[in-house]
Structures are given as C-alpha cells and as structure tokens.
Design a protein around this motif. Structure first.
Motif, PDB file in Angstrom:
ATOM      1  N   PRO A  66      -7.510 -32.581  54.474  1.00 54.87           N
ATOM      2  CA  PRO A  66      -7.191 -33.775  55.259  1.00 54.87           C
ATOM      3  C   PRO A  66      -6.800 -33.419  56.690  1.00 54.87           C
ATOM      4  O   PRO A  66      -6.066 -32.458  56.915  1.00 54.87           O
ATOM      5  N   GLY A  67      -7.332 -34.177  57.634  1.00 53.30           N
ATOM      6  CA  GLY A  67      -6.977 -33.977  59.025  1.00 53.30           C
ATOM      7  C   GLY A  67      -7.869 -33.013  59.781  1.00 53.30           C
ATOM      8  O   GLY A  67      -7.694 -32.817  60.987  1.00 53.30           O
ATOM      9  N   HIS A  68      -8.865 -32.402  59.066  1.00 50.86           N
ATOM     10  CA  HIS A  68      -9.766 -31.516  59.814  1.00 50.86           C
ATOM     11  C   HIS A  68     -10.793 -32.355  60.561  1.00 50.86           C
ATOM     12  O   HIS A  68     -11.352 -33.297  60.011  1.00 50.86           O
ATOM     13  N   PRO A  69     -11.059 -32.027  61.843  1.00 48.35           N
ATOM     14  CA  PRO A  69     -11.943 -32.872  62.650  1.00 48.35           C
ATOM     15  C   PRO A  69     -13.388 -32.970  62.151  1.00 48.35           C
ATOM     16  O   PRO A  69     -14.024 -34.010  62.356  1.00 48.35           O
ATOM     17  N   GLU A  70     -13.932 -31.952  61.465  1.00 48.35           N
ATOM     18  CA  GLU A  70     -15.335 -32.022  61.031  1.00 48.35           C
ATOM     19  C   GLU A  70     -15.500 -32.803  59.729  1.00 48.35           C
ATOM     20  O   GLU A  70     -16.497 -33.510  59.558  1.00 48.35           O
ATOM     21  N   SER A  71     -14.583 -32.619  58.776  1.00 42.83           N
ATOM     22  CA  SER A  71     -14.685 -33.299  57.485  1.00 42.83           C
ATOM     23  C   SER A  71     -13.402 -33.055  56.703  1.00 42.83           C
ATOM     24  O   SER A  71     -12.745 -32.032  56.887  1.00 42.83           O
ATOM     25  N   GLU A  72     -13.099 -33.981  55.802  1.00 46.42           N
ATOM     26  CA  GLU A  72     -11.838 -33.891  55.062  1.00 46.42           C
ATOM     27  C   GLU A  72     -12.025 -33.310  53.668  1.00 46.42           C
ATOM     28  O   GLU A  72     -11.092 -33.313  52.851  1.00 46.42           O
ATOM     29  N   ILE A  73     -13.241 -32.793  53.380  1.00 53.89           N
ATOM     30  CA  ILE A  73     -13.466 -31.928  52.214  1.00 53.89           C
ATOM     31  C   ILE A  73     -14.346 -30.776  52.671  1.00 53.89           C
ATOM     32  O   ILE A  73     -15.125 -30.915  53.633  1.00 53.89           O
ATOM     33  N   LYS A  74     -14.222 -29.637  51.989  1.00 53.85           N
ATOM     34  CA  LYS A  74     -15.015 -28.447  52.326  1.00 53.85           C
ATOM     35  C   LYS A  74     -15.544 -27.819  51.052  1.00 53.85           C
ATOM     36  O   LYS A  74     -14.917 -27.907  49.989  1.00 53.85           O
ATOM     37  N   ALA A  75     -16.686 -27.122  51.176  1.00 55.95           N
ATOM     38  CA  ALA A  75     -17.254 -26.366  50.062  1.00 55.95           C
ATOM     39  C   ALA A  75     -16.534 -25.032  49.969  1.00 55.95           C
ATOM     40  O   ALA A  75     -16.685 -24.175  50.834  1.00 55.95           O
ATOM     41  N   ASP A  76     -15.737 -24.868  48.894  1.00 56.39           N
ATOM     42  CA  ASP A  76     -14.913 -23.678  48.738  1.00 56.39           C
ATOM     43  C   ASP A  76     -15.600 -22.717  47.755  1.00 56.39           C
ATOM     44  O   ASP A  76     -15.949 -23.119  46.642  1.00 56.39           O
ATOM     45  N   PRO A  77     -15.778 -21.439  48.137  1.00 51.53           N
ATOM     46  CA  PRO A  77     -16.502 -20.493  47.263  1.00 51.53           C
ATOM     47  C   PRO A  77     -15.608 -19.934  46.161  1.00 51.53           C
ATOM     48  O   PRO A  77     -15.355 -18.732  46.091  1.00 51.53           O
ATOM     49  N   VAL A  78     -15.159 -20.807  45.265  1.00 52.17           N
ATOM     50  CA  VAL A  78     -14.160 -20.429  44.262  1.00 52.17           C
ATOM     51  C   VAL A  78     -14.698 -19.436  43.238  1.00 52.17           C
ATOM     52  O   VAL A  78     -13.936 -18.704  42.623  1.00 52.17           O
TER      53      VAL A  78
END
Ligand code: SF4
Ligand code: F3S
Ligand code: ZN
Length: 103
Positions: A66-78
């Motif tokens: 939340p609050g990131h300027p590009e997007s509020e979800i990210k693809a995480d390499p879990v």
C-alpha cells in the motif's frame, strides 16, 4: 528495467518470506528488489500479473504494498528456489521488472 548487476550495485537490507531484499528501501515509496535468483524490482513492477499467470512452477505470489506509486500489489518471488529457468516471466513482464540468473 531491473539492473542485471543489482548484486554488485546494491546491498541486502532485509529479508522477506525467505528471500533477500536489496535496497535502498524507504517505505512506502521505495521498496527495492525482492529475491536473488528470481529478482523482482518492486519499484518497477506495476502489477501486470503475467508472471504469476505464466510461471509453470508458481514462483510468484501477490504481496500488498500500500502506498507505492506504481501499484499497491507486487509479484513476490516467494518460491524462487523452485525456478526452472524457463525465462518466461522475464519475457512476459511488460516493464522488465524481473531478472533471472540461470545457474
Ligand atoms: Fe517461473 Fe520460469 Fe520465471 Fe523461473 S524463469 S520464475 S520458472 S517463469
Ligand atoms: Fe509485475 Fe511484471 Fe509480474 S509488472 S506482476 S513483475 S509481469
Ligand atoms: Zn518479498
């Protein structure tokens, strides 16, 4: 695009879901790179989702940013340890946010 030399040019500043976070990080605007073998530049990812859809071994999961300027979800390499180096994610990401180092 993600810096393919990020391991030389950045420092590990944190760990997340079992992988490294390469800084600089200044939340919520600046999140760095998550992962090493499969690395996603969170500051470039805009949540296109092609990597999650196409990865044959489900390396990625969404994480909330939340609050990131590009997007509020990210693809995480879990699940980066399961990567089979097919390079599909690198090819499909529209903003070149992913670096995979076949090794
Ligand atoms: Fe998944 Fe292939 Fe990307 Fe590895 S290179 S994370 S296996 S899509
Ligand atoms: Fe992000 Fe690129 Fe995947 S924009 S969600 S890393 S396809
Ligand atoms: Zn992460």
């Amino acid at each position: 695009a993600i810096d393919p030399q990020f391991e030389d040019n950045r420092e590990v500043v944190d760990e997340h879901e079992g992988h490294k976070v390469w800084g600089p990080v200044d939340e919520p605007e600046q999140l760095g790179i998550h992962g090493t073998h499969v690395a996603v530049d969170f500051d470039i990812c805009l949540a296109d989702g092609a990597c999650l859809e196409d990865c044959p071994v489900d390396v990625f999961e969404w994480t909330d940013t939340p609050g990131h300027p590009e997007s509020e979800i990210k693809a995480d390499p879990v699940n980066e340890a399961q990567c089979i180096d097919c390079m599909l994610c690198v090819d499909v990401c529209p903003v070149d946010a992913i670096d995979v180092d076949p090794g």
